[in-house]
Design an enzyme around this catalytic site. Sequence first.
Site, mmCIF file in Angstrom:
data_model
loop_
_atom_site.group_PDB
_atom_site.id
_atom_site.type_symbol
_atom_site.label_atom_id
_atom_site.label_comp_id
_atom_site.label_asym_id
_atom_site.label_seq_id
_atom_site.Cartn_x
_atom_site.Cartn_y
_atom_site.Cartn_z
ATOM 1 N N GLU A 15 18.419 -2.051 -1.763
ATOM 2 C CA GLU A 15 18.131 -3.381 -1.194
ATOM 3 C C GLU A 15 19.367 -4.169 -0.753
ATOM 4 O OE1 GLU A 15 15.610 -5.296 -4.082
ATOM 5 O OE2 GLU A 15 14.042 -3.801 -3.861
ATOM 6 N N GLU A 24 8.477 4.251 -3.414
ATOM 7 C CA GLU A 24 7.842 3.374 -4.421
ATOM 8 C C GLU A 24 6.442 2.980 -3.955
ATOM 9 O OE1 GLU A 24 10.375 0.066 -5.494
ATOM 10 O OE2 GLU A 24 12.186 1.316 -5.476
HETATM 11 C C1 XIL Z 1 10.325 -3.152 -10.768
HETATM 12 C C2 XIL Z 1 9.711 -2.499 -12.012
HETATM 13 O O1 XIL Z 1 8.574 -1.790 -11.624
HETATM 14 C C3 XIL Z 1 9.377 -3.552 -13.036
HETATM 15 O O2 XIL Z 1 8.954 -2.949 -14.255
HETATM 16 C C4 XIL Z 1 10.591 -4.462 -13.293
HETATM 17 O O3 XIL Z 1 10.218 -5.502 -14.153
HETATM 18 C C5 XIL Z 1 11.144 -5.021 -12.004
HETATM 19 O O4 XIL Z 1 11.426 -3.965 -11.109
HETATM 20 N N1 XIL Z 1 11.807 -2.526 -5.931
HETATM 21 C C6 XIL Z 1 12.542 -1.678 -6.734
HETATM 22 C C7 XIL Z 1 12.103 -1.426 -8.122
HETATM 23 O O5 XIL Z 1 13.507 -1.053 -6.250
HETATM 24 O O6 XIL Z 1 13.183 -1.188 -8.988
HETATM 25 C C8 XIL Z 1 11.258 -2.541 -8.656
HETATM 26 O O7 XIL Z 1 10.762 -2.125 -9.911
HETATM 27 C C9 XIL Z 1 10.133 -2.889 -7.697
HETATM 28 C C10 XIL Z 1 10.682 -3.311 -6.366
#
Ligand code: XIL
Length: 385
Positions: free
Chosen positions: A171, A279
């Site tokens: 990001e 994701e």
């Molecule tokens: C999220 C996790 O799923 C949660 O458990 C945590 O509290 C916050 O982060 N983008 C990403 C991930 O790259 O690392 C994030 O994961 C969701 C958004």
Amino acid sequence: MGRPAMRLRWGWVVAGWWVWLRLCGLVVAAADGGGAEREGETLREAVRGRFLIGAAVSARRLNDPGLAELVAREFDSVTPENELKPASVRPGPGQFRFEAADRIVDFAATHGIKVVGHTLCWHSQAPRWLFVGEDGAPLPREKALKNLKEHIDGVMGHYRGKVVGWDVVNEALSDRPGEYLRQTPARRAIGDDYIVKAFEFAQAADPDAELYYNDYGIEGPEKLQKAIRLVRELKAAGVRLDAVGIQGHFVVRDEEGPERLERAIGAFQAEGVKVAVSELDVDVLPRRTRGADVAARERGGLDPYREGLPAEVAEAQARYYERVMRAVLAHPGAVCRVTFWGTHDGTSWLNSWPAGRRTNHPLLFDRDLKPKPAYRAVLGVLEGR
Ligand code: XIL
């Protein structure tokens, strides 16, 4: 006298048949909660080596035997959801803590599952001291670079040979129109080349690991241009970039997501990098926030599906997943992995983001670990139906 004994014997005969039939795979219905009502192929079988298919998992949840069985059955790769983030592995300067992530890596090794490392450099879930001094000012560039290198060396070194690839930077691109890079502690301390530096350190720390850049919303036209610029800059700087991770946090109401994804996959393929949908989830709840900025917070978020997902919404979600998977298959060889961000609906981060505690249903399995229409849709596309 003879009758109860007979019944007992018959009971054993029936139980014996049941176990035998199950072992032969002839009985697959399961009243045991953990088992899926399915026949035939699993996701990892249906994908037939075209790309990896994975899920984000947490070390704690893998203690649940039903969930562990589901992961081992359906997926050929896992991403620790939080356990490898800097905040998890760095209790303090000079210190590393790997127990939780190690448990996931051990589980994966036992089941022939690959592990993806997430993530080495991110502005969120990272300790302040990495890039910020005690006075609150950015660390001097050399000190910040030393910390970044020590971090990457330590983490990648520990998992050398056990993690197939890393989200080296997560990001880094700005959501603001016209602004290229996000302002982050690493960028303030090091400068714009912190991204190139992170890739250089990663390449040196484990030359055999794949290296990824990961971000959300980069399938959208504006951010896609920024991502392509970054890909070109990394190439020009001479660092290796194996794939771009398009996070793929979709919203069922946002009709254009799958087409944008398909265009972005084509655009990255033209740049000579692979794509991981890293994701994937499909949010069914109302929200105003676009993208997946973890810092976003909505108040009073509506929570309409506390009692369960209505059949028509489950169907709409299944059609959405179907379109996402068709986008993935539209450019053969372009996608190296699809990872769902969680296993069953009860594990999803979307139950608490962007609005407080809600009941979301964004994944392929429901809270009883039963496959949803979305599961059958994904499987159908993978099987060419
Ligand atoms: C999220 C996790 O799923 C949660 O458990 C945590 O509290 C916050 O982060 N983008 C990403 C991930 O790259 O690392 C994030 O994961 C969701 C958004």
